[in-house]
Design a protein around this motif. Structure first.
Motif, PDB file in Angstrom:
ATOM      1  N   LEU A  75      71.957  56.303  85.611  1.00 37.22           N
ATOM      2  CA  LEU A  75      70.745  56.959  85.142  1.00 37.22           C
ATOM      3  C   LEU A  75      70.862  58.451  85.446  1.00 37.22           C
ATOM      4  CD1 LEU A  75      68.051  55.938  83.902  1.00 37.22           C
ATOM      5  CD2 LEU A  75      67.048  56.402  86.122  1.00 37.22           C
ATOM      6  N   THR A  76      70.643  59.282  84.438  1.00 37.54           N
ATOM      7  CA  THR A  76      70.705  60.732  84.624  1.00 37.54           C
ATOM      8  C   THR A  76      69.361  61.326  84.254  1.00 37.54           C
ATOM      9  OG1 THR A  76      73.069  60.782  84.164  1.00 37.54           O
ATOM     10  CG2 THR A  76      71.882  62.855  83.951  1.00 37.54           C
ATOM     11  N   LEU A  77      68.813  62.127  85.167  1.00 32.87           N
ATOM     12  CA  LEU A  77      67.562  62.834  84.938  1.00 32.87           C
ATOM     13  C   LEU A  77      67.879  64.325  84.886  1.00 32.87           C
ATOM     14  CD1 LEU A  77      67.015  60.398  87.187  1.00 32.87           C
ATOM     15  CD2 LEU A  77      64.682  61.113  86.763  1.00 32.87           C
ATOM     16  N   ARG A  78      67.418  64.978  83.829  1.00 32.72           N
ATOM     17  CA  ARG A  78      67.580  66.425  83.689  1.00 32.72           C
ATOM     18  C   ARG A  78      66.195  67.043  83.724  1.00 32.72           C
ATOM     19  NH1 ARG A  78      71.680  64.256  80.826  1.00 32.72           N
ATOM     20  NH2 ARG A  78      73.713  65.231  81.035  1.00 32.72           N
ATOM     21  N   ALA A  79      66.002  67.995  84.631  1.00 32.96           N
ATOM     22  CA  ALA A  79      64.689  68.611  84.794  1.00 32.96           C
ATOM     23  C   ALA A  79      64.822  70.123  84.813  1.00 32.96           C
ATOM     24  CB  ALA A  79      64.045  68.127  86.092  1.00 32.96           C
ATOM     25  N   GLN A  80      63.813  70.790  84.219  1.00 32.33           N
ATOM     26  CA  GLN A  80      63.749  72.242  84.330  1.00 32.33           C
ATOM     27  C   GLN A  80      62.324  72.708  84.043  1.00 32.33           C
ATOM     28  OE1 GLN A  80      66.540  74.086  81.604  1.00 32.33           O
ATOM     29  NE2 GLN A  80      64.966  74.420  80.073  1.00 32.33           N
ATOM     30  N   VAL A  81      61.989  73.877  84.569  1.00 30.27           N
ATOM     31  CA  VAL A  81      60.667  74.455  84.371  1.00 30.27           C
ATOM     32  C   VAL A  81      60.544  74.946  82.930  1.00 30.27           C
ATOM     33  CG1 VAL A  81      59.153  76.367  85.037  1.00 30.27           C
ATOM     34  CG2 VAL A  81      60.360  75.071  86.806  1.00 30.27           C
ATOM     35  N   ASN A  82      59.456  74.525  82.255  1.00 32.59           N
ATOM     36  CA  ASN A  82      59.188  74.917  80.873  1.00 32.59           C
ATOM     37  C   ASN A  82      58.057  75.931  80.769  1.00 32.59           C
ATOM     38  OD1 ASN A  82      61.082  73.085  79.939  1.00 32.59           O
ATOM     39  ND2 ASN A  82      59.574  71.521  79.454  1.00 32.59           N
ATOM     40  N   TYR A  83      57.198  75.983  81.802  1.00 34.13           N
ATOM     41  CA  TYR A  83      55.993  76.812  81.768  1.00 34.13           C
ATOM     42  C   TYR A  83      55.656  77.224  83.191  1.00 34.13           C
ATOM     43  CZ  TYR A  83      50.985  77.815  81.795  1.00 34.13           C
ATOM     44  OH  TYR A  83      49.761  78.405  81.997  1.00 34.13           O
ATOM     45  N   VAL A  84      55.133  78.431  83.345  1.00 29.91           N
ATOM     46  CA  VAL A  84      54.612  78.862  84.641  1.00 29.91           C
ATOM     47  C   VAL A  84      53.235  79.474  84.444  1.00 29.91           C
ATOM     48  CG1 VAL A  84      56.865  79.251  85.682  1.00 29.91           C
ATOM     49  CG2 VAL A  84      55.724  81.134  84.545  1.00 29.91           C
ATOM     50  N   GLY A  85      52.371  79.224  85.408  1.00 26.37           N
ATOM     51  CA  GLY A  85      51.062  79.859  85.478  1.00 26.37           C
ATOM     52  C   GLY A  85      51.073  80.790  86.674  1.00 26.37           C
ATOM     53  N   ASN A  86      50.010  80.769  87.445  1.00 27.88           N
ATOM     54  CA  ASN A  86      49.959  81.593  88.653  1.00 27.88           C
ATOM     55  C   ASN A  86      50.719  80.914  89.793  1.00 27.88           C
ATOM     56  OD1 ASN A  86      49.220  83.786  90.288  1.00 27.88           O
ATOM     57  ND2 ASN A  86      47.401  82.725  90.999  1.00 27.88           N
ATOM     58  N   SER A  87      50.282  79.711  90.149  1.00 29.16           N
ATOM     59  CA  SER A  87      50.978  78.937  91.181  1.00 29.16           C
ATOM     60  C   SER A  87      51.497  77.615  90.623  1.00 29.16           C
ATOM     61  CB  SER A  87      50.050  78.659  92.373  1.00 29.16           C
ATOM     62  OG  SER A  87      48.936  77.885  91.957  1.00 29.16           O
ATOM     63  N   SER A  88      51.225  77.378  89.351  1.00 30.35           N
ATOM     64  CA  SER A  88      51.610  76.102  88.742  1.00 30.35           C
ATOM     65  C   SER A  88      52.821  76.260  87.827  1.00 30.35           C
ATOM     66  CB  SER A  88      50.440  75.522  87.943  1.00 30.35           C
ATOM     67  OG  SER A  88      50.144  76.363  86.841  1.00 30.35           O
ATOM     68  N   MET A  89      53.480  75.142  87.617  1.00 28.75           N
ATOM     69  CA  MET A  89      54.638  75.072  86.728  1.00 28.75           C
ATOM     70  C   MET A  89      54.595  73.733  86.017  1.00 28.75           C
ATOM     71  SD  MET A  89      57.270  76.291  89.656  1.00 28.75           S
ATOM     72  CE  MET A  89      56.127  75.612  90.863  1.00 28.75           C
ATOM     73  N   VAL A  90      55.109  73.696  84.800  1.00 32.36           N
ATOM     74  CA  VAL A  90      55.308  72.425  84.101  1.00 32.36           C
ATOM     75  C   VAL A  90      56.804  72.197  84.039  1.00 32.36           C
ATOM     76  CG1 VAL A  90      55.064  71.157  81.935  1.00 32.36           C
ATOM     77  CG2 VAL A  90      53.181  72.587  82.763  1.00 32.36           C
ATOM     78  N   VAL A  91      57.222  71.063  84.576  1.00 30.92           N
ATOM     79  CA  VAL A  91      58.635  70.687  84.601  1.00 30.92           C
ATOM     80  C   VAL A  91      58.858  69.593  83.570  1.00 30.92           C
ATOM     81  CG1 VAL A  91      60.510  69.722  85.998  1.00 30.92           C
ATOM     82  CG2 VAL A  91      58.831  71.271  87.054  1.00 30.92           C
ATOM     83  N   GLY A  92      59.755  69.861  82.623  1.00 33.35           N
ATOM     84  CA  GLY A  92      60.131  68.858  81.641  1.00 33.35           C
ATOM     85  C   GLY A  92      61.281  68.027  82.192  1.00 33.35           C
ATOM     86  N   ILE A  93      61.184  66.715  81.995  1.00 32.88           N
ATOM     87  CA  ILE A  93      62.218  65.806  82.507  1.00 32.88           C
ATOM     88  C   ILE A  93      62.657  64.877  81.388  1.00 32.88           C
ATOM     89  CG2 ILE A  93      62.788  64.023  84.203  1.00 32.88           C
ATOM     90  CD1 ILE A  93      60.449  65.137  85.885  1.00 32.88           C
ATOM     91  N   ARG A  94      63.961  64.761  81.218  1.00 31.71           N
ATOM     92  CA  ARG A  94      64.549  63.821  80.247  1.00 31.71           C
ATOM     93  C   ARG A  94      65.377  62.815  81.039  1.00 31.71           C
ATOM     94  NH1 ARG A  94      65.950  63.558  74.689  1.00 31.71           N
ATOM     95  NH2 ARG A  94      67.823  62.329  74.337  1.00 31.71           N
ATOM     96  N   VAL A  95      65.167  61.539  80.734  1.00 28.84           N
ATOM     97  CA  VAL A  95      65.866  60.459  81.431  1.00 28.84           C
ATOM     98  C   VAL A  95      66.756  59.726  80.433  1.00 28.84           C
ATOM     99  CG1 VAL A  95      65.601  58.334  82.781  1.00 28.84           C
ATOM    100  CG2 VAL A  95      63.908  60.181  83.010  1.00 28.84           C
ATOM    101  N   GLU A  96      68.039  59.592  80.776  1.00 25.83           N
ATOM    102  CA  GLU A  96      68.994  58.873  79.940  1.00 25.83           C
ATOM    103  C   GLU A  96      69.753  57.882  80.808  1.00 25.83           C
ATOM    104  OE1 GLU A  96      70.123  62.355  76.701  1.00 25.83           O
ATOM    105  OE2 GLU A  96      71.469  62.017  78.402  1.00 25.83           O
ATOM    106  N   SER A  97      70.094  56.753  80.199  1.00 28.23           N
ATOM    107  CA  SER A  97      70.949  55.783  80.889  1.00 28.23           C
ATOM    108  C   SER A  97      72.274  55.705  80.148  1.00 28.23           C
ATOM    109  CB  SER A  97      70.292  54.404  80.944  1.00 28.23           C
ATOM    110  OG  SER A  97      70.168  53.861  79.654  1.00 28.23           O
ATOM    111  N   GLN A  98      73.326  55.364  80.898  1.00 26.67           N
ATOM    112  CA  GLN A  98      74.648  55.230  80.287  1.00 26.67           C
ATOM    113  C   GLN A  98      75.286  53.938  80.759  1.00 26.67           C
ATOM    114  OE1 GLN A  98      77.548  58.227  81.291  1.00 26.67           O
ATOM    115  NE2 GLN A  98      78.839  57.686  79.562  1.00 26.67           N
TER     116      GLN A  98
END
Length: 181
Positions: A75-98
């Motif tokens: 199982l591989t999870l790829r995550a990165q920040v897509n959005y930032v506010g003042n103290s908040s962030m939205v992290v996008g995560i994609r999960v793939e199995s092989q």
């Protein structure tokens, strides 16, 4: 003090884990709760790496499990920040199995975790700004803005103080519900 900006790649996290029998549910597939736990770890790591602070999970956007995950798959999870506010962030995560034997890769789910950077006293901490350098980055940032606005609108519309049940009775007639008010 000058504003600091970082690229989404500065927050990138890749977690890979072998799925073991101890991670499975009664049907022999990997338990969704275990996957959610891994996603939360990836979101924490990505947001903390980006902000330089410890982060907490504020909310999780919907998670649709698209494909089941088998014992023995990677199982591989790829995550990165897509959005930032003042103290908040939205992290996008994609999960793939092989599948190790066949090499087949399946997209299992994607989700968005809202994370908040906190100081040692539990107060929100300003996070760096986000450098966007491609159309995908703009799309992800704007998607997060729209989701946040819709969430806030829904929160107000359906708050106990603002809710007007009479406005929705006609809408509910097409659903499997019986209103006895």
């Amino acid at each position: 003090m000058d504003q600091i900006f970082k690229k989404p790649e500065d927050s990138e996290i890749i977690l890979t884990e072998l799925m073991l029998p101890s991670h499975s549910n009664f049907s022999g597939k990997i338990h969704g709760g275990f996957i959610l736990s891994l996603m939360d770890k990836a979101a924490f790591a990505s947001a903390s790496k980006f902000s330089g602070e410890y982060c907490v999970t504020a909310s999780v956007n919907r998670v649709d499990f698209l494909n089941s995950i088998e014992v023995g798959e990677l199982l591989t999870l790829r995550a990165q920040v897509n959005y930032v506010g003042n103290s908040s962030m939205v992290v996008g995560i994609r999960v793939e199995s092989q599948n190790i034997r066949t090499g087949e890769v399946k997209h299992c789910n994607s989700s968005y975790f809202s994370m908040v950077a906190k100081d040692e006293n539990g107060k929100g901490v300003k996070v760096p700004g986000l450098i966007i350098s491609d159309k995908n980055g703009i799309r992800r940032f704007l998607r997060s803005i729209k989701h946040i606005k819709m969430r806030n609108k829904r929160k107000i519309e359906f708050s106990a103080e603002n809710f007007e049940a009479e406005k929705y009775k006609d809408v509910l007639k097409d659903y499997n519900v019986k209103i006895e008010i």
